[in-house]
Scaffold this motif. Structure first.
Motif, short mmCIF file in Angstrom:
data_model
loop_
_atom_site.label_atom_id
_atom_site.label_comp_id
_atom_site.label_asym_id
_atom_site.label_seq_id
_atom_site.Cartn_x
_atom_site.Cartn_y
_atom_site.Cartn_z
N GLY A 211 4.16 -5.74 -9.74
CA GLY A 211 3.37 -6.87 -9.27
C GLY A 211 2.37 -6.45 -8.21
O GLY A 211 1.39 -7.15 -7.94
N THR A 230 7.91 -4.90 -7.86
CA THR A 230 7.73 -5.79 -9.01
C THR A 230 7.13 -7.13 -8.58
O THR A 230 6.71 -7.92 -9.42
N PRO A 232 4.28 -9.18 -5.75
CA PRO A 232 2.97 -8.91 -5.16
C PRO A 232 3.09 -8.29 -3.77
O PRO A 232 4.06 -8.55 -3.05
#
Length: 266
Positions: A211, A230, A232
């Motif tokens: 992410g 994974t 942000p």
């Protein structure tokens, strides 16, 4: 620079030296770790490995796995500034672990003498083991006096580190995160930017899992540090929480970090 301690073991020469208030670990002449109790944030490579931890809110970092302990300087930084409840350090070299305890003052951490590849595989084989909020891959050895990565960051290794960094969620296991906590963070040290860009982190299979991914470099060093999750990753989050001495958004910052988003995989 004063020699404090030295030992020959397994064909290696280990030395602990003091330079002012700093304690340093050398192995066969290779500079491995440095810790300054009075002034720990001086703008060194160890702070470049530490800075990306602030991509997560500090209160979220309750458990940390460090693969490659060296003298333990990174453990001291984590404990001084982030105060995680649980720190596990894995290193193949028992002398490094002894130096971390006796000369670098590492306390309140679980130090394991093991091959990191085998340890990670064994740990992941038991889904009831606790996950980590932060996983740091600093596995370096040396060849002919030149530091080099000890474990190839292929796709399998990258996936394993992401699985370990699922976010502990106050005691959740590798199988699932308790309470829907956001995922954890992986920080990995590479000998150069080229080495990072050629690693499994930039393959489509691993890239599809990410992410957020950033790189960090420091003028005067070839090393390139990866931060990946994974979930942000926000530069604004990092600069809102990082200590002023190493915060890239503040004037007078001692750490000339070059933070940039990692290019998408080819």
């Amino acid at each position: 620079m004063a020699l404090v301690w030295e030992k020959r073991s397994g064909g290696n020469l280990y030395q602990v030296r003091r330079h002012g208030a700093s304690v340093r670990l050398y192995s066969n002449g290779v500079f491995h770790s440095q810790w300054n109790e009075r002034d720990p944030l001086k703008g060194s490579l160890w702070e470049l490995l530490f800075l990306p931890a602030y991509f997560l809110p500090p209160e979220r970092i309750r458990s940390v796995l460090l693969l490659g302990v060296g003298g333990g300087a990174l453990i001291r930084l984590l404990q001084r500034f982030l105060r995680p409840e649980r720190v596990v350090g894995v290193d193949l070299d028992p002398v490094h672990l002894s130096v971390a305890r006796k000369h670098f003052g590492v306390r309140d951490a679980t130090l394991v003498c093991a091959d990191a590849r085998l340890w990670v595989t064994d740990y992941l084989s038991n889904p009831d083991q606790s996950a980590f909020d932060l996983v740091i891959d600093d596995l370096f050895g040396h060849s002919d006096g030149v530091p080099e990565r000890a474990v190839t960051a292929d796709q399998n290794w990258c996936r394993q580190l992401l699985q370990l960094a699922r976010g502990s969620g106050g005691g959740s296991t590798l199988h699932s995160r308790a309470g829907g906590d956001p995922p954890g963070l992986v920080i990995a040290n590479f000998g150069s930017r080229r080495e990072l860009l050629a690693s499994g982190w930039r393959t489509p299979a691993v890239g599809a899992l990410l992410g957020g991914a950033w790189s960090a470099e420091l003028p005067g060093y070839e090393n390139c540090v990866l931060a990946a999750s994974t979930g942000p990753l926000s530069r604004r989050q990092l600069t809102s929480a990082a200590p002023s001495q190493i915060n890239p958004a503040l004037p007078g910052c001692r750490l000339s970090s070059q933070l940039k988003p990692l290019p998408r995989w080819a």
